[in-house]
Design a protein around this motif. Structure first.
Motif, short mmCIF file in Angstrom:
data_model
loop_
_atom_site.label_atom_id
_atom_site.label_comp_id
_atom_site.label_asym_id
_atom_site.label_seq_id
_atom_site.Cartn_x
_atom_site.Cartn_y
_atom_site.Cartn_z
N LEU A 121 -52.69 10.75 -0.40
CA LEU A 121 -51.94 9.56 -0.13
C LEU A 121 -53.53 9.18 0.65
O LEU A 121 -54.83 10.00 0.11
N THR A 122 -54.04 7.54 0.47
CA THR A 122 -55.40 7.00 0.46
C THR A 122 -55.75 7.14 2.19
O THR A 122 -54.27 7.75 2.66
N LEU A 123 -56.51 7.00 2.40
CA LEU A 123 -56.64 6.69 3.98
C LEU A 123 -56.12 5.91 4.60
O LEU A 123 -55.39 5.98 5.24
N LEU A 124 -56.26 4.45 4.19
CA LEU A 124 -55.73 3.47 4.44
C LEU A 124 -53.57 3.95 4.79
O LEU A 124 -53.44 3.69 5.60
N GLU A 125 -53.27 4.69 3.89
CA GLU A 125 -51.82 5.03 3.92
C GLU A 125 -51.77 5.89 4.85
O GLU A 125 -50.59 5.55 5.70
N GLY A 126 -52.59 7.19 5.63
CA GLY A 126 -52.31 7.87 6.37
C GLY A 126 -52.71 7.41 7.18
O GLY A 126 -52.29 7.29 8.07
N MET A 127 -53.75 6.38 7.33
CA MET A 127 -54.25 5.88 8.62
C MET A 127 -52.23 4.79 9.39
O MET A 127 -51.93 5.03 10.83
N HIS A 128 -51.82 4.50 8.59
CA HIS A 128 -50.37 3.52 8.00
C HIS A 128 -49.25 4.70 8.85
O HIS A 128 -48.29 4.20 9.70
N TRP A 129 -49.42 6.05 8.51
CA TRP A 129 -48.03 6.76 8.47
C TRP A 129 -48.04 6.88 9.94
O TRP A 129 -47.63 7.54 11.19
N LEU A 130 -49.47 7.38 10.70
CA LEU A 130 -49.95 7.56 11.81
C LEU A 130 -49.41 6.34 13.29
O LEU A 130 -49.87 7.28 14.06
N LEU A 131 -49.95 5.61 12.64
CA LEU A 131 -49.27 4.27 13.94
C LEU A 131 -48.01 4.31 13.88
O LEU A 131 -47.13 4.28 14.69
#
Length: 204
Positions: A121-131
């Motif tokens: 995962l990219t950082l952006l994808e990981g943060m979307h997951w946590l949202l």
């Protein structure tokens, strides 16, 4: 391990937070983008800076933050081996936190993830997951997002690798950030017992 909401609800969550505006798309366009898509996948909006998403993350009533020594967080981009769909919205299928790789280094984990036919995962994808699923981030079981790296002007990779974990509120984090989601970094050759390596099956 953690079920994702249906894509329609994911779209509503991003609209509620204003992420769609940061991505430069309307709420109608976002809903249209997920009409014919399958559920059980993560909806990601490209073109959004991680620094803008960090305060939207939440845990134990605390808002997320980026560590003070990572002012260049938005310059961490997908590594060359990844194929990111060229659209303002795309899907990440089958995200996993990667607990089985806790105490591995990024240098060790990346070849293993690719050999397994998965993609980091990219950082952006990981943060979307946590949202969408904040409980994915657990104290003692957090994750790195080694699909994002920073390339130096001379072409070599910066040795920092991004990760998201829960702050202890010590040092420069400040006591007010205790238990808050923390966007930070670790050296590519170092191991950490509380960090797995987030990955996905594929993107569409």
């Amino acid at each position: 391990m953690y079920a994702l909401p249906p894509l329609g609800k994911q779209a509503e969550r991003l609209i509620e937070l204003g992420v769609h505006s940061l991505a430069g798309i309307t709420d109608a366009q976002l809903h249209d983008a997920v009409t014919d898509a399958t559920d059980d996948s993560l909806l990601v909006l490209s073109g959004v800076d991680p620094s803008a998403l960090a305060p939207m993350l939440a845990s134990s009533g605390k808002r997320g933050f980026v560590v003070s020594d990572m002012p260049d967080v938005d310059r961490f981009t997908p590594i060359e081996s990844l194929t990111i769909p060229a659209s303002p919205a795309y899907l990440v299928h089958g995200p996993r936190r990667g607990d089985e790789m806790e105490n591995w280094s990024p240098d060790e984990a990346l070849p293993a993830i690719l050999a397994a036919g998965r993609t980091p995962l990219t950082l952006l994808e990981g943060m979307h997951w946590l949202l969408q699923v904040p409980e994915v981030l657990e104290r003692g079981h957090c994750f790195m997002t080694i699909g994002s790296r920073l390339r130096k002007p001379n072409g070599t990779l910066d040795t920092r690798t991004p990760a998201v974990w829960i702050s202890n509120g010590t040092g420069r984090d400040g006591k007010d950030n205790r238990n808050a989601p923390k966007v930070g970094w670790c050296w590519a050759g170092n191991r950490h017992t509380w960090l797995g390596f987030a990955s996905a099956a594929h993107r569409t």
